[in-house]
Enzyme design. Structure first.
Site, PDB file in Angstrom:
ATOM      1  N   GLY A  65       0.623  -1.135  -0.037  1.00 18.15           N
ATOM      2  CA  GLY A  65       0.023  -0.026  -0.113  1.00 18.15           C
ATOM      3  C   GLY A  65       0.874   1.021  -0.095  1.00 18.15           C
ATOM      4  N   GLY A 118       0.221  -4.893   0.804  1.00 16.99           N
ATOM      5  CA  GLY A 118      -1.189  -4.624  -0.062  1.00 16.99           C
ATOM      6  C   GLY A 118      -1.144  -5.519  -1.327  1.00 16.99           C
ATOM      7  N   GLU A 141       5.609  -5.908   7.176  1.00 15.25           N
ATOM      8  CA  GLU A 141       5.176  -4.670   7.825  1.00 15.25           C
ATOM      9  C   GLU A 141       5.898  -4.353   9.086  1.00 15.25           C
ATOM     10  OE1 GLU A 141       3.131  -6.871   6.648  1.00 15.25           O
ATOM     11  OE2 GLU A 141       1.717  -5.696   5.146  1.00 15.25           O
ATOM     12  N   ASP A 149      -1.434  -6.391   7.677  1.00 19.53           N
ATOM     13  CA  ASP A 149      -2.723  -5.998   7.679  1.00 19.53           C
ATOM     14  C   ASP A 149      -3.429  -6.352   6.342  1.00 19.53           C
ATOM     15  OD1 ASP A 149      -1.562  -4.221   5.891  1.00 19.53           O
ATOM     16  OD2 ASP A 149      -2.894  -2.687   6.167  1.00 19.53           O
TER      17      ASP A 149
HETATM   18  C1  QUE Z   1       7.226  -2.953   4.677  1.00 15.70           C
HETATM   19  C2  QUE Z   1       6.221  -2.486   3.962  1.00 15.70           C
HETATM   20  C3  QUE Z   1       6.110  -1.850   2.762  1.00 15.70           C
HETATM   21  C4  QUE Z   1       7.374  -1.510   2.225  1.00 15.70           C
HETATM   22  C5  QUE Z   1       8.596  -1.948   2.872  1.00 15.70           C
HETATM   23  C6  QUE Z   1       8.371  -2.659   4.059  1.00 15.70           C
HETATM   24  C7  QUE Z   1       4.897  -1.495   2.059  1.00 15.70           C
HETATM   25  C8  QUE Z   1       5.259  -0.571   0.873  1.00 15.70           C
HETATM   26  C9  QUE Z   1       6.484  -0.694   0.312  1.00 15.70           C
HETATM   27  C10 QUE Z   1       6.822   0.124  -1.099  1.00 15.70           C
HETATM   28  C11 QUE Z   1       7.920  -0.529  -1.878  1.00 15.70           C
HETATM   29  C12 QUE Z   1       8.072   0.354  -2.820  1.00 15.70           C
HETATM   30  C13 QUE Z   1       7.385   1.565  -3.452  1.00 15.70           C
HETATM   31  C14 QUE Z   1       6.348   2.022  -2.702  1.00 15.70           C
HETATM   32  C15 QUE Z   1       6.082   1.231  -1.460  1.00 15.70           C
HETATM   33  O1  QUE Z   1       7.475  -1.050   0.870  1.00 15.70           O
HETATM   34  O2  QUE Z   1       3.823  -1.827   2.562  1.00 15.70           O
HETATM   35  O3  QUE Z   1       5.663   2.995  -3.119  1.00 15.70           O
HETATM   36  O4  QUE Z   1       7.772   2.006  -4.780  1.00 15.70           O
HETATM   37  O5  QUE Z   1       4.011  -0.495  -0.017  1.00 15.70           O
HETATM   38  O6  QUE Z   1       9.668  -2.959   4.685  1.00 15.70           O
HETATM   39  O7  QUE Z   1       5.015  -2.584   4.549  1.00 15.70           O
END
Ligand code: QUE
Length: 360
Positions: A65, A118, A141, A149
């Site tokens: 997410g 997500g 997470e 979640d």
């Molecule tokens: C834990 C997470 C997320 C994460 C890294 C974690 C997560 C998430 C992203 C993410 C990765 C690349 C992206 C971005 C988000 O990384 O939920 O916009 O370009 O969305 O260690 O929960």
């Protein structure tokens, strides 16, 4: 029209392409707001026999997410009369997951590349998950001060033995063979066949019986063996250590194992938010065996309380903004996390509670 989500009908197939490849197709509120009405309309559309969801760009299905936007929004109060992103985002994401969970037609996720957080919410709740040799599956997470979640309280305890507890606490990555062993993957198909899978689904005879069975038959025609699962090789140690109901007891059990895997696992847990670890273990034990709809209410409460704790903003800073991967957790140790603080994360939200029910 939101260009971050491409929607098209290919004959009897409603095809969704998550199209934010630079962000590894991470799901933001605009994408959720494009997806929800499209899936609802395809559910009612008798010409649509199945929905297929995939990610653009070849690297990720969906990396999670847009928690970075949520964390940024917490830094400044929402404008007068406007709902804070932190409450709207999780509610609308969980409502979308709930729609997928009870979707009346085959919902087929082509999970090719990264699927985290997500991304599992957009796949695990459907009827089919085609996984490829490029799969990288994780619920990471606890590394950002959050908790697993998007249904983690529902699906992690349904994985074999204590594998879900292990994956939810450590955030460890699984490959395609692991995903098949877990039951996340329903078919293993190599990456090069995915376009042909979409074509075959579009050309299938959906009048030939139950549409879930039609989907299974078509997908099985492309399936191959994923090889042995490294995760399953550790299942006995996982079950021994992760069956405990206190994080401290899990760490003690790992220390007693004296194996390279157990030492690595202990080191991984030591890097995670102590508050997140305690909240997560309690979430998994509380939600184990509960109907999905009940776990949604629990997770929405958690989303509102946990994102207000300092570890969430610090985790986002360390992992996604500054990328130093050196979060300063507060409290910094498990011993300093009060039981009452963990319990408060589960407190009802009154009128703001998210209550969902199974459609008839
Ligand atoms: C834990 C997470 C997320 C994460 C890294 C974690 C997560 C998430 C992203 C993410 C990765 C690349 C992206 C971005 C988000 O990384 O939920 O916009 O370009 O969305 O260690 O929960």
């Amino acid at each position: 029209m939101n260009s971050d989500v491409l929607l098209e009908k290919r004959g009897p197939v409603g095809l969704v392409t998550l199209n934010r490849p630079k962000a590894l197709n991470a799901l933001d509120l605009g994408m959720i707001r494009a997806l929800h009405p499209a899936l609802e309309s395809w559910a009612r559309d008798s010409q649509v026999k199945a929905v297929v969801v995939r990610g653009a760009g070849g690297r990720a299905f969906c990396a999670g997410g847009d928690v970075r936007a949520v964390a940024q929004s917490l830094a400044s109060p929402a404008p007068e009369g406007q709902e804070p992103l932190s409450s709207a985002f999780f509610r609308e994401e969980y409502r979308l997951n709930h729609l997928i969970h009870h979707y009346p037609k085959p919902y087929i996720a082509l999970v090719d590349g990264i699927s985290m957080g997500g991304g599992l919410g957009l796949s695990v709740h459907g009827s089919h998950r085609v996984v490829t040799e490029r799969l990288v599956l994780a619920m990471p997470e606890t590394a950002i001060g959050l908790f697993p979640d998007v249904g983690g309280g529902w699906f992690l305890p349904r994985f074999p033995g204590e594998a879900g507890t292990y994956l939810g606490l450590t955030g460890v990555r699984s490959n395609a063979a692991d995903a098949m062993w877990l039951g996340y993957g329903t078919q293993h198909v190599t990456h090069d066949k995915l376009d042909a899978v979409v074509e075959a689904l579009a050309a299938a005879d959906w009048s030939a019986g139950d549409s879930r069975e039609v989907a299974t038959r078509v997908l099985s025609g492309f399936a191959s063996e994923p090889g042995p699962s490294p995760l399953s090789a550790n299942r006995e140690a996982i079950n021994r250590c992760f069956s405990k109901d206190r994080v401290e007891d899990i760490l003690a059990a790992l220390a007693a194992e004296s194996t390279p895997w157990a030492e690595e696992t202990r080191a991984t847990l030591a890097r995670m938010s102590p508050s997140s670890l305690k909240v997560t273990l309690r979430q998994l034990r509380l939600c184990r065996g509960r109907p999905y709809d009940e776990t949604v209410t629990v997770e929405y409460r958690l989303s509102q309380h946990v994102t207000a704790l300092p570890d969430f903003r610090e985790g986002i800073r360390a992992v996604l903004v500054d990328k130093d991967n050196k979060p300063k957790w507060n409290p910094p140790t498990l011993a300093e996390v009060r039981e009452s603080a963990v319990e408060e994360c589960f407190a009802p939200l009154g009128e703001r509670d998210l209550v969902v029910s199974t459609p008839r």
